[in-house]
Design an enzyme around this catalytic site. Structure first.
Site, PDB file in Angstrom:
ATOM      1  N   GLU A  96       0.825  -1.207   0.000  1.00 59.01           N
ATOM      2  CA  GLU A  96       0.000   0.000   0.000  1.00 59.01           C
ATOM      3  C   GLU A  96       0.852   1.246   0.000  1.00 59.01           C
ATOM      4  O   GLU A  96       1.931   1.266   0.570  1.00 59.01           O
ATOM      5  CB  GLU A  96      -0.852   0.025   1.272  1.00 59.01           C
ATOM      6  CG  GLU A  96      -1.893  -1.038   1.292  1.00 59.01           C
ATOM      7  CD  GLU A  96      -2.480  -1.207   2.672  1.00 59.01           C
ATOM      8  OE1 GLU A  96      -2.599  -0.191   3.392  1.00 59.01           O
ATOM      9  OE2 GLU A  96      -2.792  -2.347   3.035  1.00 59.01           O
ATOM     10  N   CYS A 117       3.053   8.262   1.673  1.00 58.23           N
ATOM     11  CA  CYS A 117       3.472   7.297   2.693  1.00 58.23           C
ATOM     12  C   CYS A 117       3.806   5.981   1.975  1.00 58.23           C
ATOM     13  O   CYS A 117       2.941   5.361   1.368  1.00 58.23           O
ATOM     14  CB  CYS A 117       2.323   7.131   3.678  1.00 58.23           C
ATOM     15  SG  CYS A 117       2.628   5.913   4.943  1.00 58.23           S
ATOM     16  N   CYS A 124       5.541  -7.537   7.652  1.00 57.23           N
ATOM     17  CA  CYS A 124       6.524  -6.998   8.587  1.00 57.23           C
ATOM     18  C   CYS A 124       6.785  -8.046   9.652  1.00 57.23           C
ATOM     19  O   CYS A 124       5.884  -8.782  10.044  1.00 57.23           O
ATOM     20  CB  CYS A 124       5.990  -5.722   9.234  1.00 57.23           C
ATOM     21  SG  CYS A 124       7.204  -4.896  10.301  1.00 57.23           S
ATOM     22  N   CYS A 128       4.301  -5.304  15.906  1.00 50.62           N
ATOM     23  CA  CYS A 128       3.780  -4.269  16.803  1.00 50.62           C
ATOM     24  C   CYS A 128       2.298  -4.543  17.022  1.00 50.62           C
ATOM     25  O   CYS A 128       1.568  -4.842  16.069  1.00 50.62           O
ATOM     26  CB  CYS A 128       3.985  -2.885  16.191  1.00 50.62           C
ATOM     27  SG  CYS A 128       5.722  -2.450  16.012  1.00 50.62           S
ATOM     28  N   CYS A 131      -0.705  -2.771  14.977  1.00 53.58           N
ATOM     29  CA  CYS A 131      -0.517  -2.550  13.541  1.00 53.58           C
ATOM     30  C   CYS A 131      -1.005  -3.730  12.724  1.00 53.58           C
ATOM     31  O   CYS A 131      -0.737  -4.884  13.053  1.00 53.58           O
ATOM     32  CB  CYS A 131       0.961  -2.298  13.273  1.00 53.58           C
ATOM     33  SG  CYS A 131       1.318  -1.978  11.538  1.00 53.58           S
ATOM     34  N   CYS A 345      -1.717   1.562   8.234  1.00 53.57           N
ATOM     35  CA  CYS A 345      -1.043   0.796   7.193  1.00 53.57           C
ATOM     36  C   CYS A 345      -1.308  -0.695   7.283  1.00 53.57           C
ATOM     37  O   CYS A 345      -1.401  -1.266   8.335  1.00 53.57           O
ATOM     38  CB  CYS A 345       0.440   1.082   7.270  1.00 53.57           C
ATOM     39  SG  CYS A 345       0.740   2.786   6.878  1.00 53.57           S
TER      40      CYS A 345
HETATM   41  N1  SAH Z   1       8.101   0.028  10.858  1.00 55.57           N
HETATM   42  C1  SAH Z   1       8.181   1.454  10.778  1.00 55.57           C
HETATM   43  C2  SAH Z   1       7.314   2.020   9.696  1.00 55.57           C
HETATM   44  C3  SAH Z   1       5.852   1.659   9.850  1.00 55.57           C
HETATM   45  S1  SAH Z   1       4.979   3.096  10.170  1.00 55.57           S
HETATM   46  C4  SAH Z   1       7.837   2.054  12.117  1.00 55.57           C
HETATM   47  O1  SAH Z   1       7.512   1.320  13.020  1.00 55.57           O
HETATM   48  O2  SAH Z   1       7.949   3.244  12.281  1.00 55.57           O
HETATM   49  C5  SAH Z   1       4.276   2.817  11.667  1.00 55.57           C
HETATM   50  C6  SAH Z   1       3.386   3.987  11.942  1.00 55.57           C
HETATM   51  O3  SAH Z   1       2.088   3.744  11.359  1.00 55.57           O
HETATM   52  C7  SAH Z   1       3.140   4.162  13.397  1.00 55.57           C
HETATM   53  O4  SAH Z   1       4.138   4.888  14.040  1.00 55.57           O
HETATM   54  C8  SAH Z   1       1.831   4.889  13.336  1.00 55.57           C
HETATM   55  O5  SAH Z   1       2.125   6.227  13.079  1.00 55.57           O
HETATM   56  C9  SAH Z   1       1.093   4.304  12.158  1.00 55.57           C
HETATM   57  N2  SAH Z   1       0.096   3.269  12.538  1.00 55.57           N
HETATM   58  C10 SAH Z   1       0.135   1.939  12.279  1.00 55.57           C
HETATM   59  N3  SAH Z   1      -0.947   1.313  12.785  1.00 55.57           N
HETATM   60  C11 SAH Z   1      -1.705   2.272  13.369  1.00 55.57           C
HETATM   61  C12 SAH Z   1      -2.938   2.262  14.060  1.00 55.57           C
HETATM   62  N4  SAH Z   1      -3.623   1.143  14.259  1.00 55.57           N
HETATM   63  N5  SAH Z   1      -3.414   3.442  14.521  1.00 55.57           N
HETATM   64  C13 SAH Z   1      -2.719   4.590  14.308  1.00 55.57           C
HETATM   65  N6  SAH Z   1      -1.552   4.656  13.680  1.00 55.57           N
HETATM   66  C14 SAH Z   1      -1.041   3.525  13.208  1.00 55.57           C
END
Ligand code: SAH
Length: 374
Positions: A96, A117, A124, A128, A131, A345
């Site tokens: 995406e 973005c 991944c 986390c 996510c 994402c």
């Molecule tokens: N792996 C890298 C890049 C992924 S971006 C990293 O961890 O930074 C990860 C970002 O996506 C998070 O910091 C947050 O800003 C956003 N994100 C992912 N899932 C989310 C969710 N459920 N709610 C809000 N923001 C989210």
């Protein structure tokens, strides 16, 4: 047997690599320069367009290289909102890319900037807990060409240039270090895509050794840390990577980064009700942000179907922000754009690959639908 190498995207090649190919083909150097212009300046989407290259040369190139390796499978959102692109890769996988039209609060961007973005991996490995990207595990790294191609495809579709890049799509960019940095060089170069290094932000879950390595990378890109917890105890519950690199190790790496860089760091902090949104966390975060000279982006959690957490009330969000502001920390509360189109994402891709049966839905009771909780 090793599988045949898929044709290489030209968008992932530097001029010196293209020059080497032309030398191998017994072609003069100026032809290599012409190809670089077709690929980047003119954005040629096919070899047929490259009319000043001999037909035989184009045919020889077409056996080894491709001008495009992916296609736009789906677009959600509209021109004046956040648009999300689901991209189909050459091997049938999906990633995406999200285009955000105006983004005043982000990364030093001005309000008229278009931010993209970008994804760095399929899936991944870091798991986390908030996510959707990691829900189905890690599939593979994107190549440098696939990273660059996301920008090229979206610009062609939108009919406008992108001014800001954030590596905050699917994947952990620093776990794909060499492809990432090669893509950044191509994206930044005058012969390439021409986006200023200061307008590119790499976001990481906190891979301390790679942060130290990136501090030596010559381009002045920005760094964002997905922090999400200001104490080891809280962060560990949200990000398993914290058990590998705890906050002290992470902050030691950030000291190395700051020693080499003039730009402010950014901390991303998703606010999750009753987990990390309490006042003591806000004080701990303020202390950490001051220690690392970082700005803070607070992001109210976006619900991901299959995950248990919820977004705190706006009063809780505001109270958290107030602690940071009173402590003299530059902080913004980002009331997410694109909430309605699964902008967190990984959700669109998860839905697509699940529906196609490429992956099994990681959500046991709900094998198919991933909600539009964004
Ligand atoms: N792996 C890298 C890049 C992924 S971006 C990293 O961890 O930074 C990860 C970002 O996506 C998070 O910091 C947050 O800003 C956003 N994100 C992912 N899932 C989310 C969710 N459920 N709610 C809000 N923001 C989210």
């Amino acid at each position: 047997m090793t599988p045949p190498t898929p044709p290489q995207p030209l968008l992932g090649m530097k001029p010196e690599e293209i020059a080497a190919v032309f030398a191998e083909l017994g072609q003069p150097a100026f032809r290599a320069k012409q190809l670089v212009e077709w690929v980047f300046a003119k954005r040629a989407a096919s070899f047929d367009e490259m009319t000043n290259l001999p037909k035989a040369t184009r045919e020889a190139l077409a056996t080894r290289f491709v001008t495009r390796s992916m296609s736009i499978a789906k677009v959600t959102g509209s021109a004046d909102t956040t648009r999300k692109f689901l991209l189909k890769l050459h091997d049938g996988r999906y990633v995406e890319t999200v285009l955000i039209p105006a983004n005043p609060a982000l990364y030093g961007g001005k309000s008229d900037r278009r931010t993209l973005c970008v994804s760095s991996q399929v899936g991944c490995a870091y798991d986390c807990k908030f996510c959707a990207s990691g829900l189905a595990g890690f599939t593979r790294n994107l190549t440098a060409g696939e990273i660059v191609e996301q920008i090229v495809l979206v610009e062609a579709h939108a009919g406008e240039r992108v001014d800001n890049l954030v590596f905050m799509g699917m994947g952990e960019p620093l776990a794909n270090y060499s492809n990432l940095t090669k893509a950044i060089e191509i994206l930044n170069a005058d012969w390439g895509v021409g986006i200023g290094a200061r307008h590119m932000t790499v976001s990481t879950s906190g891979l301390a050794p790679q942060i130290k390595k990136l501090a030596e990378f010559p381009l002045q890109i920005r760094l964002a840390i997905s922090l999400h917890g200001a104490t080891d105890e809280v962060r560990e519950q949200i990000m398993p990577v914290n058990r590998k690199y705890n906050l002290d190790e992470l902050f030691e790496a950030l000291d190395c980064w700051n020693a080499k860089r003039k730009q402010f760091l950014t901390f991303e902090f998703i606010l999750i009700a009753d987990l990390n949104d309490g006042i003591p966390q806000a004080h701990a975060l303020a202390k950490r942000a001051r220690a690392a000279n970082a700005k803070v982006n607070l992001i109210p959690y976006n619900t991901v179907e299959g995950l248990p957490w919820v977004r705190p009330s706006e009063e809780r969000q505001d109270a958290f922000l107030a602690v940071l502001t009173r402590a003299g920390v530059t902080a913004t509360l980002r009331r997410e754009k694109g909430h309605d189109i699964s902008a967190a994402c990984g959700q669109l891709r998860l839905k697509q690959e699940t529906e196609l049966g490429i992956i099994e839905s990681p959500i046991p009771e709900k094998r198919i639908t991933i909600g539009a909780g964004g």
